[in-house]
Write a protein that holds these residues in place. Sequence first.
Motif, short mmCIF file in Angstrom:
data_model
loop_
_atom_site.label_atom_id
_atom_site.label_comp_id
_atom_site.label_asym_id
_atom_site.label_seq_id
_atom_site.Cartn_x
_atom_site.Cartn_y
_atom_site.Cartn_z
N ILE A 74 0.83 -1.19 0.00
CA ILE A 74 0.00 0.00 0.00
C ILE A 74 0.87 1.25 0.00
O ILE A 74 1.85 1.33 0.73
N LYS A 75 0.48 2.20 -0.82
CA LYS A 75 1.11 3.53 -0.84
C LYS A 75 -0.02 4.53 -0.71
O LYS A 75 -1.04 4.41 -1.39
N GLY A 76 0.18 5.51 0.17
CA GLY A 76 -0.90 6.47 0.32
C GLY A 76 -0.47 7.75 1.00
O GLY A 76 0.69 7.92 1.39
N SER A 77 -1.44 8.62 1.15
CA SER A 77 -1.22 9.88 1.85
C SER A 77 -2.56 10.40 2.34
O SER A 77 -3.61 10.03 1.84
N TYR A 78 -2.47 11.24 3.37
CA TYR A 78 -3.65 11.98 3.81
C TYR A 78 -3.22 13.37 4.22
O TYR A 78 -2.05 13.62 4.54
N LYS A 79 -4.18 14.29 4.18
CA LYS A 79 -3.89 15.69 4.47
C LYS A 79 -5.09 16.27 5.20
O LYS A 79 -6.24 15.94 4.89
N TYR A 80 -4.82 17.15 6.17
CA TYR A 80 -5.89 17.85 6.87
C TYR A 80 -5.34 19.16 7.43
O TYR A 80 -4.13 19.39 7.46
N ILE A 81 -6.24 20.00 7.90
CA ILE A 81 -5.87 21.26 8.54
C ILE A 81 -6.02 21.05 10.04
O ILE A 81 -7.11 20.68 10.51
N ASN A 82 -4.95 21.27 10.81
CA ASN A 82 -5.02 21.04 12.25
C ASN A 82 -5.69 22.22 12.96
O ASN A 82 -6.09 23.20 12.33
N ASP A 83 -5.81 22.11 14.29
CA ASP A 83 -6.49 23.15 15.08
C ASP A 83 -5.79 24.50 15.01
O ASP A 83 -6.41 25.53 15.25
N ALA A 84 -4.51 24.51 14.69
CA ALA A 84 -3.75 25.77 14.57
C ALA A 84 -3.87 26.36 13.16
O ALA A 84 -3.26 27.38 12.87
N GLY A 85 -4.63 25.71 12.28
CA GLY A 85 -4.81 26.21 10.93
C GLY A 85 -3.69 25.82 9.98
O GLY A 85 -3.62 26.33 8.86
#
Length: 135
Positions: A74-85
């Motif tokens: 498996i190869k993957g990635s994820y991205k999000y905006i944390n509480d600090a923006g």
Amino acid sequence: MFKFVVVFACIAALAFAAPVKEKEEKEVVEILKSEITKNDNGSYQVSYETADGSTRDEKATIVDEGTDDEALEIKGSYKYINDAGEEVEVFYTAGKNGFVPHGSIINPEITAVAEAAKDLPKYDEEEEKKNRKSH
């Protein structure tokens, strides 16, 4: 009648004294894109994107198909905006040699140890049993 007034007064006092706990509403985040492809051999591809900037992309392929060593890689990635923006992005690989993450929130030492562990010899239970019997 007096009992009714006393009971009513007690209920009213409790209602006003106790803080009203409103049900916390969670923000509903719109899904902008969602794709899932499942193959008969067990491989797959998943991706999604949401209105808050979160994404995930993952692709799993079969290695050594048809052998005793068959496995998913498996190869993957994820991205999000944390509480600090701040944008947080993590990349990873996973398979028969383990899980290796790297990214802005992953301590580089963790990535290095996971990467090095991939090359270590794998534990073989059958070999261990043979070694114990011969000693």
